[in-house]
Design an enzyme around this catalytic site. Structure first.
Site, PDB file in Angstrom:
ATOM      1  N   ASP A  60       0.853  -1.186   0.000  1.00 32.21           N
ATOM      2  CA  ASP A  60       0.000   0.000   0.000  1.00 32.21           C
ATOM      3  C   ASP A  60       0.893   1.242   0.000  1.00 32.21           C
ATOM      4  OD1 ASP A  60      -1.668   2.094   0.634  1.00 32.21           O
ATOM      5  OD2 ASP A  60      -2.497   1.183   2.448  1.00 32.21           O
ATOM      6  N   GLU A  63      -0.765   8.478 -11.836  1.00 34.91           N
ATOM      7  CA  GLU A  63      -2.233   8.315 -11.848  1.00 34.91           C
ATOM      8  C   GLU A  63      -2.739   7.273 -10.841  1.00 34.91           C
ATOM      9  OE1 GLU A  63      -3.712   8.973 -15.907  1.00 34.91           O
ATOM     10  OE2 GLU A  63      -5.267   7.529 -15.373  1.00 34.91           O
TER      11      GLU A  63
END
Ligand SMILES: C[S@@+](CC[C@H](N)C(=O)[O-])C[C@H]1O[C@@H](n2cnc3c(N)ncnc32)[C@H](O)[C@@H]1O
Length: 283
Positions: free
Chosen positions: A121, A139
């Site tokens: 993560d 992005e």
């Protein structure tokens, strides 16, 4: 196994998105609306390379070693493969998506490229302090609700003089509660199509960066240049309709196509847009 919504969403859509968006899972930067999508997507990667100070091919990292790059939200490794092939970087790509890791690993193996991919993560990456020369976030930040944690983690793992380089969909104005309520169906379609996302103004990225020991080098709005992306994705949806239907079915394809119309409206009324950002770790 990382188990939360972005991973689940990306696991489900990754193969269909390769047909809709092309080899890179991101927007394009168009010189002209008729530019081929692949060229425009590659131009966004080029812009990231430029503002990230990666233009020198080959070794330029600390102690003569290749630059060590952390690609946060690596997708299926499209941009990462270019960084390794053209700029000789030492790459670690991370994403919560198991399908993404598998696809990126297979892409690198097929091309004989060195690099590794791990399920992690970006807002709590567990990697050592001061261990990277670049943190690259193409992005992916809109999928990490704790934006400040992403940026503080990026700063923590950067060596002094290293750079965070990031581009993403941004919010260009305040959306009041009333408007939010009136447009809730549009936002629900976007959530169904692209997963849970939150867009922030570029200024907020800059504020988080300054707070966490980074000096802002570049901050640029590229909304106009990215606008033709929607038409290109729509054309792909038409061209690859049968194959996409087999992968995600008619409902999800319909949501994708409706999302494009909504995003075009949000671009045109200057609610959403696209930005690019780079900041240097202060030594
Ligand atoms: C739009 S794709 C971009 C992929 C890639 N950067 C590219 O340009 O081809 C967003 C990526 O962010 C990843 N992602 C979502 N949540 C994340 C998180 N918390 N930490 C790291 N990556 C995440 C997704 O799994 C996906 O790989």
């Amino acid at each position: 196994m990382v188990d939360y919504e972005p991973a689940e969403h990306y696991d489900r859509v990754t193969r269909a998105w390769a047909l809709l968006m092309g080899d890179d899972l991101h927007y394009g930067v168009f010189d002209a609306p008729s530019d081929p999508l692949a060229e425009a997507s590659d131009r966004l990667t080029s812009l990231m390379i430029e503002v990230g100070g990666l233009t020198e091919a080959g070794p330029e990292g600390t102690d003569g070693a290749p630059l060590r790059v952390l690609d946060v939200g690596c997708g299926t490794g499209g941009p990462a493969s270019r960084l390794v092939r053209d700029h000789g970087v030492d790459l670690l790509g991370i994403t919560p998506s198991a399908v993404g890791i598998e696809a990126a690993t297979a892409r690198f193996a097929a091309a004989g490229l060195p690099g590794s991919f791990e399920q992690r993560d970006g807002t709590d990456n567990g990697l050592p302090d001061a261990s990277f020369d670049r943190v690259w976030v193409l992005e992916a930040s809109h999928l990490m609700p704790d934006r400040e944690a992403l940026i503080s983690e990026a700063s923590r793992v950067l060596r002094p003089g290293g750079r965070l380089v990031l581009c993403d969909i941004i919010r260009r104005r305040e959306i009041g509660f009333r408007e939010l309520r009136e447009r809730r169906e549009e936002f629900a379609v976007l959530r169904a199509g692209f997963g849970a996302a939150r867009m922030d103004p570029l200024d907020l990225y800059a504020a988080h960066a300054e707070k966490h020991g980074l000096k802002v080098l570049t901050q640029r709005d590229i909304s106009e240049e990215t606008r033709p992306t929607f038409a290109a994705w729509r054309a792909n949806a038409e061209q690859h309709r049968d194959a996409v239907l087999e992968l995600i079915g008619p409902d999800e394809l319909d949501v994708f196509v409706r999302s494009l119309e909504i995003l075009e409206r949000l671009w045109d009324d200057r609610t959403l847009g696209y930005g690019i950002f780079a900041a240097e770790k202060v030594g």
